[in-house]
Design a protein around this motif. Structure first.
Motif: not given
Length: 58
Positions: A1-16
């Motif tokens: 099985m093979k699928v294409n996906r996009n990487i989700m990129i988010n700002k890290a929260g908290g004390n990052s």
């Protein structure tokens, strides 16, 4: 099985740091079931080898 996906990129929260980001990818349920991942046993091992990301049940 093979699928294409996009990487989700988010700002890290908290004390990052100000420029810290989180990276995620959605994996289809059929692939997760085939790995044997359950809510009670969800550990996996990630390996980066020869330009490929390999996900295996721990």
């Amino acid at each position: 099985m093979k699928v294409n996906r996009n990487i989700m990129i988010n700002k890290a929260g908290g004390n990052s740091g100000a420029n810290t980001k989180n990276y995620r990818v959605s994996i289809p349920a059929d692939m997760i079931r085939a790995l044997g991942v359950t809510e009670d046993n969800r550990s996996v091992t990630l390996t980066f080898q020869d330009g490929k990301l390999i996900i295996e049940k721990a």
